[in-house]
Design an enzyme around this catalytic site. Structure first.
Site, mmCIF file in Angstrom:
data_model
loop_
_atom_site.group_PDB
_atom_site.id
_atom_site.type_symbol
_atom_site.label_atom_id
_atom_site.label_comp_id
_atom_site.label_asym_id
_atom_site.label_seq_id
_atom_site.Cartn_x
_atom_site.Cartn_y
_atom_site.Cartn_z
ATOM 1 N N ARG A 155 -11.799 -7.172 -2.661
ATOM 2 C CA ARG A 155 -12.330 -5.897 -2.146
ATOM 3 C C ARG A 155 -13.792 -5.716 -2.554
ATOM 4 N NH1 ARG A 155 -8.683 -2.269 -0.081
ATOM 5 N NH2 ARG A 155 -6.477 -2.748 -0.448
ATOM 6 N N SER A 211 -2.969 -2.721 -1.884
ATOM 7 C CA SER A 211 -2.824 -4.097 -1.405
ATOM 8 C C SER A 211 -1.355 -4.481 -1.375
ATOM 9 C CB SER A 211 -3.604 -5.056 -2.309
ATOM 10 O OG SER A 211 -4.981 -4.754 -2.301
ATOM 11 N N LEU A 231 -1.899 -6.787 -8.211
ATOM 12 C CA LEU A 231 -2.358 -6.423 -6.874
ATOM 13 C C LEU A 231 -2.546 -4.917 -6.923
ATOM 14 C CD1 LEU A 231 -0.169 -8.415 -4.295
ATOM 15 C CD2 LEU A 231 -2.641 -8.541 -4.550
ATOM 16 N N ASP A 232 -3.684 -4.414 -6.443
ATOM 17 C CA ASP A 232 -3.910 -2.979 -6.564
ATOM 18 C C ASP A 232 -2.972 -2.194 -5.650
ATOM 19 O OD1 ASP A 232 -5.174 -2.497 -3.966
ATOM 20 O OD2 ASP A 232 -6.937 -3.502 -4.771
ATOM 21 N N ARG A 233 -2.945 -0.898 -5.851
ATOM 22 C CA ARG A 233 -1.960 -0.044 -5.187
ATOM 23 C C ARG A 233 -2.004 -0.165 -3.664
ATOM 24 N NH1 ARG A 233 -1.784 6.591 -5.487
ATOM 25 N NH2 ARG A 233 0.320 6.854 -4.625
#
Length: 246
Positions: free
Chosen positions: A197, A113, A109-111
């Site tokens: 995204r 999110s 999960l990106d930063r």
């Protein structure tokens, strides 16, 4: 040297919580890992009961009987999904200091999110969850701006071209509509880098907030940001059954 038959050294190190398979491959390339005093090579078959594995000259103590752990976390925003970060940013593993064993994130999960993130020390389980052919669904609650049209929702549902390849069909539901914003529920069948995204951006939407609420049959539930718990046996069975039915 190791016997002709055995377990790949990357898997042995990962299963014993020494380092991830990727980190092990990097360490092997750097000449930091030896087997019975000889430099290891990628895929080096080893027998954990007989062979002596060392990292930076220090012998690795392997567990006689490995116990697998499976954890779900509510990843908070502001944390990167890695075990360490050269830029000094907060890592999700910082939140697992009290975990019963060293575990690694399953997927990312990106930063910016948040939401459901799995961890394990079981390499086969991680591969099962992440392998593209298994099409394990992932569901997200996404707040977007300025709003969404039926045409934009239809485009994301049908598939968006990312990096020259169409995404698989997705399910896009509009949960809320307000002035200059909307809340969507998006379910995808794959896990490309920052996929949700990028799908939104491709149709002109700006993601204000993104939260993963489920992975296959596993639900985030009432976990607060930063909290984690071990998966129940019934949850593991449900996830494996979901894969076996594909």
């Amino acid at each position: 040297m190791a016997q002709a038959k055995g377990i790949r050294i990357q898997k042995v190190l990962s299963d014993n919580g020494i380092m991830s398979r990727r980190k092990a491959e990097e360490a092997i390339q750097q000449g930091r890992i030896t087997v019975n005093g000889h430099p290891a090579v990628p895929g080096n078959p080893v027998n954990p009961m007989r062979d002596v594995i060392a990292v930076d000259g220090v012998r690795v103590r392997l567990q006689k009987k490995k116990k697998n752990y499976y954890i779900m976390m509510h990843k908070p925003r502001g944390y990167v999904t890695t075990t360490s970060d050269e830029m000094g940013r907060k890592c999700v593993t910082d939140l697992l200091e009290d975990a019963p064993a060293r575990v690694y994130p399953v997927g990312r999960l990106d930063r910016n999110s948040e939401g459901l993130l799995l961890f394990t020390n079981d390499g086969d389980f991680a591969n099962m969850v992440m392998h593209p052919s298994n099409h394990i669904t992932k569901t997200y609650r996404v707040t977007i701006r300025p709003g969404i049209t039926d045409e934009q929702a239809a485009k994301m549902s049908a598939g968006i071209e990312l990096d020259g390849k169409m995404t698989l069909p997705a399910t896009v539901l509009v949960l809320e509509k307000g002035e200059g914003r909307a809340v969507l529920q998006i379910t995808i069948q794959e896990g490309r880098n920052r996929q949700v995204r990028r799908m939104c951006e491709a149709v002109g939407l700006t993601v204000a907030r993104l939260k993963r609420t489920s992975v296959g049959p596993l639900k985030l539930g009432m976990l607060s940001p930063g909290e984690w718990r071990e998966l129940k046996p019934s949850e593991l069975t449900a996830l494996r059954n979901a894969v076996s039915k594909k």
